[in-house]
Scaffold this motif. Sequence first.
Motif, PDB file in Angstrom:
ATOM      1  N   LEU A 105       1.622  -8.258  25.940  1.00 36.73           N
ATOM      2  CA  LEU A 105       1.751  -7.850  24.532  1.00 36.73           C
ATOM      3  C   LEU A 105       2.326  -6.451  24.435  1.00 36.73           C
ATOM      4  O   LEU A 105       3.284  -6.199  23.679  1.00 36.73           O
ATOM      5  CB  LEU A 105       0.369  -7.904  23.870  1.00 36.73           C
ATOM      6  N   LEU A 106       1.766  -5.525  25.206  1.00 44.19           N
ATOM      7  CA  LEU A 106       2.188  -4.134  25.098  1.00 44.19           C
ATOM      8  C   LEU A 106       3.610  -3.924  25.613  1.00 44.19           C
ATOM      9  O   LEU A 106       4.449  -3.319  24.928  1.00 44.19           O
ATOM     10  CB  LEU A 106       1.217  -3.228  25.859  1.00 44.19           C
ATOM     11  N   VAL A 107       3.908  -4.436  26.801  1.00 47.19           N
ATOM     12  CA  VAL A 107       5.220  -4.132  27.398  1.00 47.19           C
ATOM     13  C   VAL A 107       6.355  -4.835  26.657  1.00 47.19           C
ATOM     14  O   VAL A 107       7.416  -4.239  26.422  1.00 47.19           O
ATOM     15  CB  VAL A 107       5.239  -4.478  28.900  1.00 47.19           C
ATOM     16  N   PHE A 108       6.139  -6.102  26.284  1.00 47.48           N
ATOM     17  CA  PHE A 108       7.204  -6.801  25.570  1.00 47.48           C
ATOM     18  C   PHE A 108       7.239  -6.397  24.093  1.00 47.48           C
ATOM     19  O   PHE A 108       8.297  -6.455  23.465  1.00 47.48           O
ATOM     20  CB  PHE A 108       7.040  -8.312  25.724  1.00 47.48           C
ATOM     21  N   GLY A 109       6.100  -5.981  23.553  1.00 49.97           N
ATOM     22  CA  GLY A 109       6.110  -5.428  22.209  1.00 49.97           C
ATOM     23  C   GLY A 109       6.929  -4.154  22.158  1.00 49.97           C
ATOM     24  O   GLY A 109       7.740  -3.949  21.243  1.00 49.97           O
ATOM     25  N   ASN A 110       6.720  -3.279  23.143  1.00 52.49           N
ATOM     26  CA  ASN A 110       7.532  -2.061  23.217  1.00 52.49           C
ATOM     27  C   ASN A 110       9.014  -2.389  23.369  1.00 52.49           C
ATOM     28  O   ASN A 110       9.873  -1.735  22.762  1.00 52.49           O
ATOM     29  CB  ASN A 110       7.081  -1.200  24.402  1.00 52.49           C
ATOM     30  N   GLY A 129       9.301  -5.233  14.793  1.00 48.93           N
ATOM     31  CA  GLY A 129       9.803  -5.781  16.047  1.00 48.93           C
ATOM     32  C   GLY A 129       8.751  -5.757  17.133  1.00 48.93           C
ATOM     33  O   GLY A 129       8.623  -6.703  17.921  1.00 48.93           O
ATOM     34  N   PHE A 130       7.982  -4.662  17.193  1.00 44.86           N
ATOM     35  CA  PHE A 130       6.893  -4.571  18.169  1.00 44.86           C
ATOM     36  C   PHE A 130       5.865  -5.668  17.934  1.00 44.86           C
ATOM     37  O   PHE A 130       5.433  -6.357  18.865  1.00 44.86           O
ATOM     38  CB  PHE A 130       6.217  -3.196  18.089  1.00 44.86           C
ATOM     39  N   ALA A 169      -2.539  -2.886  18.246  1.00 51.52           N
ATOM     40  CA  ALA A 169      -1.726  -2.046  19.132  1.00 51.52           C
ATOM     41  C   ALA A 169      -0.704  -1.240  18.333  1.00 51.52           C
ATOM     42  O   ALA A 169      -0.500  -0.047  18.589  1.00 51.52           O
ATOM     43  CB  ALA A 169      -1.018  -2.916  20.171  1.00 51.52           C
ATOM     44  N   ALA A 170      -0.052  -1.881  17.369  1.00 56.47           N
ATOM     45  CA  ALA A 170       0.933  -1.173  16.540  1.00 56.47           C
ATOM     46  C   ALA A 170       0.264  -0.051  15.751  1.00 56.47           C
ATOM     47  O   ALA A 170       0.826   1.041  15.595  1.00 56.47           O
ATOM     48  CB  ALA A 170       1.617  -2.153  15.591  1.00 56.47           C
ATOM     49  N   LEU A 171      -0.943  -0.309  15.252  1.00 56.74           N
ATOM     50  CA  LEU A 171      -1.675   0.718  14.510  1.00 56.74           C
ATOM     51  C   LEU A 171      -2.015   1.898  15.416  1.00 56.74           C
ATOM     52  O   LEU A 171      -1.809   3.060  15.046  1.00 56.74           O
ATOM     53  CB  LEU A 171      -2.944   0.118  13.921  1.00 56.74           C
ATOM     54  N   LEU A 172      -2.528   1.616  16.599  1.00 52.22           N
ATOM     55  CA  LEU A 172      -2.873   2.694  17.521  1.00 52.22           C
ATOM     56  C   LEU A 172      -1.648   3.504  17.918  1.00 52.22           C
ATOM     57  O   LEU A 172      -1.727   4.732  18.070  1.00 52.22           O
ATOM     58  CB  LEU A 172      -3.548   2.121  18.767  1.00 52.22           C
ATOM     59  N   GLN A 173      -0.520   2.849  18.081  1.00 51.24           N
ATOM     60  CA  GLN A 173       0.696   3.571  18.426  1.00 51.24           C
ATOM     61  C   GLN A 173       1.126   4.522  17.320  1.00 51.24           C
ATOM     62  O   GLN A 173       1.732   5.562  17.585  1.00 51.24           O
ATOM     63  CB  GLN A 173       1.828   2.597  18.745  1.00 51.24           C
ATOM     64  N   GLN A 174       0.811   4.186  16.077  1.00 50.51           N
ATOM     65  CA  GLN A 174       1.129   5.088  14.974  1.00 50.51           C
ATOM     66  C   GLN A 174       0.214   6.300  14.959  1.00 50.51           C
ATOM     67  O   GLN A 174       0.591   7.377  14.503  1.00 50.51           O
ATOM     68  CB  GLN A 174       1.005   4.349  13.633  1.00 50.51           C
ATOM     69  N   LEU A 175      -0.999   6.120  15.471  1.00 47.23           N
ATOM     70  CA  LEU A 175      -1.987   7.194  15.420  1.00 47.23           C
ATOM     71  C   LEU A 175      -1.996   8.055  16.672  1.00 47.23           C
ATOM     72  O   LEU A 175      -2.477   9.185  16.642  1.00 47.23           O
ATOM     73  CB  LEU A 175      -3.395   6.595  15.220  1.00 47.23           C
ATOM     74  N   LEU A 176      -1.463   7.531  17.786  1.00 50.90           N
ATOM     75  CA  LEU A 176      -1.476   8.240  19.054  1.00 50.90           C
ATOM     76  C   LEU A 176      -0.061   8.614  19.462  1.00 50.90           C
ATOM     77  O   LEU A 176       0.911   8.236  18.808  1.00 50.90           O
ATOM     78  CB  LEU A 176      -2.125   7.366  20.141  1.00 50.90           C
ATOM     79  N   PRO A 230       0.799   3.293   8.711  1.00 54.53           N
ATOM     80  CA  PRO A 230      -0.515   3.053   9.322  1.00 54.53           C
ATOM     81  C   PRO A 230      -1.496   2.400   8.360  1.00 54.53           C
ATOM     82  O   PRO A 230      -2.281   1.532   8.747  1.00 54.53           O
ATOM     83  CB  PRO A 230      -0.984   4.459   9.722  1.00 54.53           C
ATOM     84  N   GLY A 231      -1.455   2.810   7.094  1.00 51.47           N
ATOM     85  CA  GLY A 231      -2.342   2.194   6.110  1.00 51.47           C
ATOM     86  C   GLY A 231      -2.032   0.723   5.911  1.00 51.47           C
ATOM     87  O   GLY A 231      -2.934  -0.105   5.761  1.00 51.47           O
TER      88      GLY A 231
END
Length: 446
Positions: A105-110, A129-130, A169-176, A230-231
């Motif tokens: 999920l993470l690697v192909f999402g990226n 896309g992610f 994962a997409a949410l966390l990427q926005q916050l981190l 993020p919201g």
Amino acid sequence: MTTAVRRAVAFALVGCLALVGPWVLGVQEPAVATVAAIGPFLLVAALALTAGPENTLFELFARPADRRNGSLYGLAVFSLAAAALATLTVGFGMPTSVYVGTILLLVFGNLGGQVVRAYKYEQVRATAGFVFAGFLAASAGQFLAVQLTTESVSAPLAAFLAASGSLFAALLQQLLYQRDDALVMVAVAMMLWLFSTLPLEISVTRITVALAVTIILGYTSYTLETASLPGMLTGVLLGLLTIVLGDYAWFAMLIAFFGIGGLSSKFRFDRKLDRGIAQENEGARGTGNVLANSLVALVAVLAGAVSTEYDVSQAVFFYAFAGAVGAALADTLSSEIGGLYDNPRLVTTLEVVEPGTDGAVTWQGELIGLLGAALVASIGWFAFDEVATLGAGVIVFAGVIGMTVDSFLGATLEGRFLGNQGVNFLATVAAAIVGAGLAGMLNLPL
């Protein structure tokens, strides 16, 4: 192919090493499978830590921060995190499908996000896309893991785990920060591991509706600009979980808060700016605001999903959920609409204060807040025969109590000990306690 896309492809190939462990487990002893699952990632981590700037490996995997530091810390940390998940799988019972699905999920999402970004640089499209690529990869990863092992995962459950994991994962990427992908991977795996243990019976219809609604909800939030990115991700994730873990009626209550609350923030926005009471970010609600108003409801949904396993009536958690949502909508309408009227009074002393003063209320705001709680109650009343008039009254009462607690905390503690989001959260806690307590005392059915 841009550097970012090429790097994402390289990380995706490393992520595919997650399939080695399950493949070996199908043909070898568990001890051999353990080495096969953990070893490749440890080897990659070792190579990453020894590769210098002149190395071809460095050029392929280096992120901007790695180039500044002269070391492939990003690849090393990612590989060590993957090895840790492999350890949890072979030694502590994490489902192989969760382990493989999360990493893919993470690697192909990226990779999907980078491809979209290379085509047209827009954060919302790249995030979409992610999520889309991550969903497909996580679904495929779970399917492959099942084929390689003796595990079994139903298609609806796999789709639910893939969708919720991609959104989280997409949410966390926005916050981190981008270099925190390892933390994102571990957090997503822990969440999906938890969900995989719940006694869920997800039908094809339920997950299909849930996925369709999340897409529509996300697109609507984006076009109306009622929430930040993020919201929006937070709201869409909460919506998905509510439909799958709760019920359509539970979701209808939640969407009433998101929809009406979001639009009320935009209502007469210019006048709110003049009065100094407008929401930040042009009225678009962020993750903190969404979670402050919805976290208690989410906990109630999760608790309701497992309530039968512990011989607890689901009605208790339903009224906690409805009370919290009713309070969130009541308070939002009370402040967003009531703040437009003159002569607000401080709830503790009833003295007239300036508009926007913490803890100030107007009779118009209190009335519209009551109507907001009544709207949430009416949804429950129409959706469930068991709710009836008494149950609807409990929801309204809990919502009004939450709205009142918000005003009192705003007048006494906000600005000194609590922020606005903390006040919102405690108000929904109070409403949930009142709703659940009355449901238990009155032995309300569901």
